[in-house]
Design a protein around this motif. Structure first.
Motif, PDB file in Angstrom:
ATOM      1  N   ARG A 199      -0.717  -3.875   4.283  1.00  0.00           N
ATOM      2  CA  ARG A 199      -0.502  -2.901   5.347  1.00  0.00           C
ATOM      3  C   ARG A 199       0.771  -2.105   5.107  1.00  0.00           C
ATOM      4  N   GLY A 200       1.672  -2.685   4.357  1.00  0.00           N
ATOM      5  CA  GLY A 200       2.953  -2.021   4.122  1.00  0.00           C
ATOM      6  C   GLY A 200       2.981  -1.136   2.888  1.00  0.00           C
ATOM      7  N   ILE A 201       1.865  -1.060   2.148  1.00  0.00           N
ATOM      8  CA  ILE A 201       1.801  -0.235   0.943  1.00  0.00           C
ATOM      9  C   ILE A 201       0.878   0.945   1.197  1.00  0.00           C
ATOM     10  N   ALA A 202       1.313   2.135   0.851  1.00  0.00           N
ATOM     11  CA  ALA A 202       0.486   3.329   1.044  1.00  0.00           C
ATOM     12  C   ALA A 202      -0.774   3.246   0.202  1.00  0.00           C
ATOM     13  N   ALA A 203      -1.876   3.738   0.752  1.00  0.00           N
ATOM     14  CA  ALA A 203      -3.152   3.706   0.040  1.00  0.00           C
ATOM     15  C   ALA A 203      -3.057   4.449  -1.294  1.00  0.00           C
ATOM     16  N   MET A 204      -2.319   5.557  -1.328  1.00  0.00           N
ATOM     17  CA  MET A 204      -2.193   6.325  -2.564  1.00  0.00           C
ATOM     18  C   MET A 204      -1.506   5.509  -3.655  1.00  0.00           C
ATOM     19  N   VAL A 205      -0.474   4.761  -3.263  1.00  0.00           N
ATOM     20  CA  VAL A 205       0.236   3.932  -4.238  1.00  0.00           C
ATOM     21  C   VAL A 205      -0.696   2.840  -4.770  1.00  0.00           C
ATOM     22  N   LEU A 206      -1.483   2.251  -3.878  1.00  0.00           N
ATOM     23  CA  LEU A 206      -2.439   1.228  -4.318  1.00  0.00           C
ATOM     24  C   LEU A 206      -3.469   1.806  -5.284  1.00  0.00           C
ATOM     25  N   ILE A 207      -3.910   3.017  -5.013  1.00  0.00           N
ATOM     26  CA  ILE A 207      -4.879   3.665  -5.896  1.00  0.00           C
ATOM     27  C   ILE A 207      -4.298   3.839  -7.297  1.00  0.00           C
ATOM     28  N   PHE A 208      -3.043   4.279  -7.375  1.00  0.00           N
ATOM     29  CA  PHE A 208      -2.398   4.435  -8.679  1.00  0.00           C
ATOM     30  C   PHE A 208      -2.201   3.086  -9.370  1.00  0.00           C
ATOM     31  N   TRP A 209      -1.875   2.058  -8.601  1.00  0.00           N
ATOM     32  CA  TRP A 209      -1.714   0.731  -9.176  1.00  0.00           C
ATOM     33  C   TRP A 209      -3.020   0.236  -9.787  1.00  0.00           C
ATOM     34  N   MET A 210      -4.101   0.381  -9.037  1.00  0.00           N
ATOM     35  CA  MET A 210      -5.392  -0.098  -9.529  1.00  0.00           C
ATOM     36  C   MET A 210      -5.862   0.685 -10.758  1.00  0.00           C
ATOM     37  N   ALA A 211      -5.540   1.969 -10.791  1.00  0.00           N
ATOM     38  CA  ALA A 211      -6.035   2.817 -11.882  1.00  0.00           C
ATOM     39  C   ALA A 211      -5.155   2.766 -13.118  1.00  0.00           C
ATOM     40  N   TYR A 212      -3.826   2.631 -12.936  1.00  0.00           N
ATOM     41  CA  TYR A 212      -2.918   2.770 -14.079  1.00  0.00           C
ATOM     42  C   TYR A 212      -2.063   1.529 -14.355  1.00  0.00           C
ATOM     43  N   VAL A 213      -1.519   0.921 -13.308  1.00  0.00           N
ATOM     44  CA  VAL A 213      -0.596  -0.201 -13.517  1.00  0.00           C
ATOM     45  C   VAL A 213      -1.353  -1.491 -13.853  1.00  0.00           C
ATOM     46  N   LEU A 214      -2.422  -1.782 -13.107  1.00  0.00           N
ATOM     47  CA  LEU A 214      -3.178  -3.010 -13.356  1.00  0.00           C
ATOM     48  C   LEU A 214      -3.701  -3.101 -14.789  1.00  0.00           C
ATOM     49  N   PRO A 215      -4.255  -2.026 -15.360  1.00  0.00           N
ATOM     50  CA  PRO A 215      -4.678  -2.109 -16.771  1.00  0.00           C
ATOM     51  C   PRO A 215      -3.535  -2.417 -17.720  1.00  0.00           C
ATOM     52  N   ASP A 216      -2.332  -1.886 -17.441  1.00  0.00           N
ATOM     53  CA  ASP A 216      -1.184  -2.175 -18.302  1.00  0.00           C
ATOM     54  C   ASP A 216      -0.774  -3.640 -18.203  1.00  0.00           C
ATOM     55  N   LEU A 217      -0.911  -4.222 -17.011  1.00  0.00           N
ATOM     56  CA  LEU A 217      -0.492  -5.603 -16.803  1.00  0.00           C
ATOM     57  C   LEU A 217      -1.512  -6.605 -17.329  1.00  0.00           C
ATOM     58  N   THR A 218      -2.792  -6.277 -17.203  1.00  0.00           N
ATOM     59  CA  THR A 218      -3.841  -7.241 -17.532  1.00  0.00           C
ATOM     60  C   THR A 218      -4.595  -6.908 -18.824  1.00  0.00           C
TER      61      THR A 218
END
Length: 243
Positions: free
Chosen positions: A59-78
Protein backbone atom coordinates in the motif's frame (compact mmCIF):
# COMPACT_ATOMS: atom_id res chain seq x y z
CA UNK A 1 -15.37 12.06 -36.02
CA UNK A 2 -14.21 10.51 -39.30
CA UNK A 3 -10.68 10.56 -37.89
CA UNK A 4 -11.71 8.41 -34.91
CA UNK A 5 -13.84 6.06 -36.99
CA UNK A 6 -10.93 5.27 -39.30
CA UNK A 7 -8.68 4.38 -36.37
CA UNK A 8 -11.34 2.69 -34.27
CA UNK A 9 -9.87 -0.83 -34.78
CA UNK A 10 -6.56 0.40 -33.35
CA UNK A 11 -8.31 1.79 -30.29
CA UNK A 12 -10.19 -1.50 -29.85
CA UNK A 13 -6.91 -3.43 -29.85
CA UNK A 14 -5.52 -1.13 -27.17
CA UNK A 15 -8.76 -1.28 -25.18
CA UNK A 16 -8.65 -5.09 -25.21
CA UNK A 17 -5.18 -5.02 -23.66
CA UNK A 18 -6.41 -2.54 -21.03
CA UNK A 19 -9.38 -4.80 -20.25
CA UNK A 20 -7.12 -7.85 -19.95
CA UNK A 21 -4.83 -6.10 -17.48
CA UNK A 22 -7.82 -4.75 -15.55
CA UNK A 23 -9.50 -8.14 -15.25
CA UNK A 24 -6.27 -9.99 -14.47
CA UNK A 25 -5.19 -7.40 -11.92
CA UNK A 26 -8.65 -7.37 -10.33
CA UNK A 27 -8.69 -11.16 -10.01
CA UNK A 28 -5.25 -11.17 -8.38
CA UNK A 29 -6.18 -8.24 -6.12
CA UNK A 30 -9.38 -10.00 -5.02
CA UNK A 31 -7.57 -13.21 -4.07
CA UNK A 32 -4.89 -11.30 -2.15
CA UNK A 33 -7.45 -9.03 -0.48
CA UNK A 34 -9.54 -11.96 0.76
CA UNK A 35 -6.52 -13.97 1.92
CA UNK A 36 -4.70 -11.18 3.76
CA UNK A 37 -7.90 -9.49 4.91
CA UNK A 38 -9.03 -12.68 6.64
CA UNK A 39 -5.54 -13.22 8.08
CA UNK A 40 -5.77 -9.73 9.56
CA UNK A 41 -8.81 -10.74 11.64
CA UNK A 42 -7.26 -13.84 13.22
CA UNK A 43 -6.42 -13.46 16.91
CA UNK A 44 -2.98 -15.09 16.70
CA UNK A 45 -0.23 -12.53 16.23
CA UNK A 46 1.64 -14.33 13.42
CA UNK A 47 -1.06 -14.26 10.68
CA UNK A 48 -1.92 -10.69 11.66
CA UNK A 49 1.75 -9.74 11.37
CA UNK A 50 1.98 -11.33 7.92
CA UNK A 51 -1.12 -9.45 6.78
CA UNK A 52 0.16 -6.17 8.21
CA UNK A 53 3.52 -6.49 6.45
CA UNK A 54 1.86 -7.15 3.09
CA UNK A 55 -0.62 -4.29 3.47
CA UNK A 56 1.89 -1.71 4.65
CA UNK A 57 4.53 -2.63 2.07
CA UNK A 58 2.38 -2.76 -1.05
CA UNK A 59 0.00 0.00 0.00
CA UNK A 60 2.95 2.27 0.57
CA UNK A 61 4.51 1.77 -2.88
CA UNK A 62 3.18 3.60 -5.94
CA UNK A 63 1.71 1.35 -8.61
CA UNK A 64 4.00 2.91 -11.23
CA UNK A 65 7.09 2.05 -9.20
CA UNK A 66 5.87 -1.53 -8.80
CA UNK A 67 5.31 -1.77 -12.54
CA UNK A 68 8.90 -0.70 -13.21
CA UNK A 69 10.18 -3.14 -10.59
CA UNK A 70 8.32 -6.06 -12.13
CA UNK A 71 9.40 -5.15 -15.66
CA UNK A 72 13.03 -4.09 -15.13
CA UNK A 73 14.38 -4.65 -11.61
CA UNK A 74 13.04 -8.17 -10.97
CA UNK A 75 14.68 -9.60 -14.13
CA UNK A 76 18.02 -8.09 -13.05
CA UNK A 77 17.70 -9.63 -9.58
CA UNK A 78 16.44 -13.07 -10.60
CA UNK A 79 17.56 -13.51 -14.19
CA UNK A 80 13.98 -14.23 -15.28
CA UNK A 81 12.16 -11.74 -17.49
CA UNK A 82 8.41 -11.50 -17.11
CA UNK A 83 6.05 -10.88 -19.98
CA UNK A 84 5.34 -7.14 -19.86
CA UNK A 85 1.57 -7.59 -19.69
CA UNK A 86 1.92 -10.13 -16.87
CA UNK A 87 4.31 -7.79 -15.06
CA UNK A 88 1.66 -5.05 -15.24
CA UNK A 89 -1.05 -7.40 -13.93
CA UNK A 90 1.19 -8.49 -11.08
CA UNK A 91 2.07 -4.92 -10.10
CA UNK A 92 -1.44 -3.46 -10.09
CA UNK A 93 -2.84 -6.60 -8.44
CA UNK A 94 -0.34 -6.46 -5.58
CA UNK A 95 -0.93 -2.76 -5.08
CA UNK A 96 -4.73 -2.76 -5.12
CA UNK A 97 -4.89 -6.05 -3.22
CA UNK A 98 -3.26 -4.32 -0.24
CA UNK A 99 -6.03 -1.72 -0.16
CA UNK A 100 -8.62 -4.45 -0.62
CA UNK A 101 -7.23 -6.43 2.32
CA UNK A 102 -8.04 -3.53 4.63
CA UNK A 103 -11.56 -3.39 3.20
CA UNK A 104 -12.04 -7.11 3.90
CA UNK A 105 -10.63 -6.85 7.41
CA UNK A 106 -12.84 -3.89 8.28
CA UNK A 107 -15.96 -5.51 6.80
CA UNK A 108 -15.42 -8.73 8.77
CA UNK A 109 -14.85 -6.78 11.97
CA UNK A 110 -18.07 -4.85 11.30
CA UNK A 111 -20.19 -8.03 11.52
CA UNK A 112 -22.08 -7.84 14.86
CA UNK A 113 -20.19 -9.73 17.54
CA UNK A 114 -23.43 -11.17 18.89
CA UNK A 115 -23.83 -13.17 15.68
CA UNK A 116 -20.30 -14.47 15.91
CA UNK A 117 -20.88 -15.44 19.54
CA UNK A 118 -24.06 -17.26 18.48
CA UNK A 119 -22.08 -19.36 16.00
CA UNK A 120 -19.63 -20.26 18.76
CA UNK A 121 -22.56 -21.29 20.96
CA UNK A 122 -23.80 -23.50 18.12
CA UNK A 123 -20.37 -25.17 18.08
CA UNK A 124 -19.63 -24.20 14.48
CA UNK A 125 -16.03 -24.48 13.37
CA UNK A 126 -14.07 -21.40 12.31
CA UNK A 127 -14.52 -22.31 8.65
CA UNK A 128 -18.26 -22.80 9.11
CA UNK A 129 -18.61 -19.48 10.91
CA UNK A 130 -16.77 -17.64 8.16
CA UNK A 131 -18.53 -19.39 5.28
CA UNK A 132 -22.09 -19.42 6.61
CA UNK A 133 -22.39 -16.29 8.76
CA UNK A 134 -19.52 -13.82 8.67
CA UNK A 135 -18.46 -13.64 5.01
CA UNK A 136 -21.98 -13.42 3.51
CA UNK A 137 -22.65 -10.31 5.61
CA UNK A 138 -19.18 -8.86 5.18
CA UNK A 139 -19.35 -9.47 1.40
CA UNK A 140 -22.27 -7.06 1.02
CA UNK A 141 -20.31 -4.43 2.92
CA UNK A 142 -17.14 -4.92 0.88
CA UNK A 143 -18.65 -4.57 -2.58
CA UNK A 144 -19.17 -0.77 -2.79
CA UNK A 145 -15.53 -0.15 -1.90
CA UNK A 146 -14.35 -3.03 -4.08
CA UNK A 147 -16.11 -1.29 -6.96
CA UNK A 148 -14.10 1.87 -6.33
CA UNK A 149 -10.88 -0.13 -6.17
CA UNK A 150 -11.58 -1.85 -9.49
CA UNK A 151 -12.07 1.55 -11.14
CA UNK A 152 -8.83 2.83 -9.59
CA UNK A 153 -7.02 -0.26 -10.83
CA UNK A 154 -8.34 0.28 -14.35
CA UNK A 155 -7.11 3.88 -14.29
CA UNK A 156 -3.72 2.76 -12.97
CA UNK A 157 -3.25 0.66 -16.11
CA UNK A 158 -2.92 3.88 -18.13
CA UNK A 159 0.81 4.00 -17.29
CA UNK A 160 1.70 0.48 -18.47
CA UNK A 161 2.69 1.87 -21.86
CA UNK A 162 5.86 3.09 -20.11
CA UNK A 163 7.14 -0.51 -20.01
CA UNK A 164 6.22 -1.19 -23.63
CA UNK A 165 2.70 -2.58 -23.28
CA UNK A 166 0.57 -1.46 -26.21
CA UNK A 167 -2.55 -0.52 -24.28
CA UNK A 168 -5.18 2.14 -24.95
CA UNK A 169 -2.93 5.00 -23.86
CA UNK A 170 -0.10 3.70 -26.06
CA UNK A 171 -2.45 3.62 -29.06
CA UNK A 172 -3.53 7.21 -28.39
CA UNK A 173 0.13 8.27 -28.29
CA UNK A 174 0.87 6.44 -31.53
CA UNK A 175 -2.10 8.06 -33.26
CA UNK A 176 -1.04 11.48 -32.00
CA UNK A 177 2.55 11.03 -33.16
CA UNK A 178 1.42 9.77 -36.58
CA UNK A 179 -1.16 12.48 -37.25
CA UNK A 180 -0.35 15.40 -34.97
CA UNK A 181 -4.00 15.41 -33.81
CA UNK A 182 -3.45 15.58 -30.05
CA UNK A 183 -6.96 16.54 -28.93
CA UNK A 184 -8.80 14.02 -31.11
CA UNK A 185 -6.32 11.22 -30.44
CA UNK A 186 -6.68 11.49 -26.68
CA UNK A 187 -10.42 12.18 -26.90
CA UNK A 188 -10.85 8.69 -28.36
CA UNK A 189 -8.92 7.16 -25.46
CA UNK A 190 -10.85 9.24 -22.93
CA UNK A 191 -14.21 8.05 -24.26
CA UNK A 192 -13.20 4.40 -24.27
CA UNK A 193 -11.76 4.58 -20.74
CA UNK A 194 -15.06 6.14 -19.65
CA UNK A 195 -17.09 3.37 -21.29
CA UNK A 196 -14.95 0.66 -19.69
CA UNK A 197 -15.44 2.32 -16.30
CA UNK A 198 -19.22 2.45 -16.76
CA UNK A 199 -19.35 -1.26 -17.60
CA UNK A 200 -17.31 -2.06 -14.49
CA UNK A 201 -19.53 0.14 -12.32
CA UNK A 202 -22.67 -1.49 -13.68
CA UNK A 203 -21.25 -4.97 -13.03
CA UNK A 204 -20.29 -4.11 -9.44
CA UNK A 205 -23.76 -2.68 -8.77
CA UNK A 206 -25.29 -5.90 -10.03
CA UNK A 207 -23.17 -7.79 -7.51
CA UNK A 208 -24.17 -5.36 -4.75
CA UNK A 209 -27.88 -5.82 -5.46
CA UNK A 210 -27.50 -9.59 -5.58
CA UNK A 211 -25.61 -9.68 -2.26
CA UNK A 212 -28.20 -7.44 -0.60
CA UNK A 213 -31.10 -9.57 -1.87
CA UNK A 214 -29.50 -12.69 -0.41
CA UNK A 215 -29.45 -10.97 2.96
CA UNK A 216 -33.02 -9.71 2.57
CA UNK A 217 -31.88 -6.12 2.14
CA UNK A 218 -33.68 -5.03 -1.01
CA UNK A 219 -32.52 -1.43 -1.61
CA UNK A 220 -35.05 1.38 -1.98
CA UNK A 221 -36.20 1.70 -5.60
CA UNK A 222 -36.42 -2.04 -6.29
CA UNK A 223 -34.04 -4.23 -8.20
CA UNK A 224 -34.72 -3.36 -11.85
CA UNK A 225 -32.57 -1.46 -14.33
CA UNK A 226 -33.70 1.89 -12.92
CA UNK A 227 -32.52 0.90 -9.47
CA UNK A 228 -29.10 -0.09 -10.83
CA UNK A 229 -28.67 3.39 -12.26
CA UNK A 230 -29.27 4.98 -8.86
CA UNK A 231 -26.53 5.41 -6.28
CA UNK A 232 -26.29 2.15 -4.31
CA UNK A 233 -27.23 2.09 -0.64
CA UNK A 234 -24.45 0.62 1.49
CA UNK A 235 -25.71 -2.04 3.91
CA UNK A 236 -25.81 -0.70 7.45
CA UNK A 237 -25.90 2.90 6.22
CA UNK A 238 -25.11 5.34 8.93
CA UNK A 239 -22.40 3.27 10.54
CA UNK A 240 -20.54 2.30 7.36
CA UNK A 241 -17.36 0.27 7.38
CA UNK A 242 -14.73 1.64 9.63
CA UNK A 243 -11.08 1.23 8.87
Amino acid sequence: MQFLIERFPLYLDGAWVTVQITLGGSALAFVLAMAFGILGTIKHWLPRAVATVYVEVFRGIAAMVLIFWMAYVLPDLTGYRLDRTFAAILAVGLNVGAYGAEVVRAAINAVPKTQVEATVALNLSWFQRMRLVVLPQAWAQMLPTFGNLVIELMKATAVVYLIGVVDLTAIARQVRDATGETVIAYMGALLIYFLIAQVLIFGMRLLERRANRKLGRTPPGGTGLGALLRHPVVPGAGGGVSG
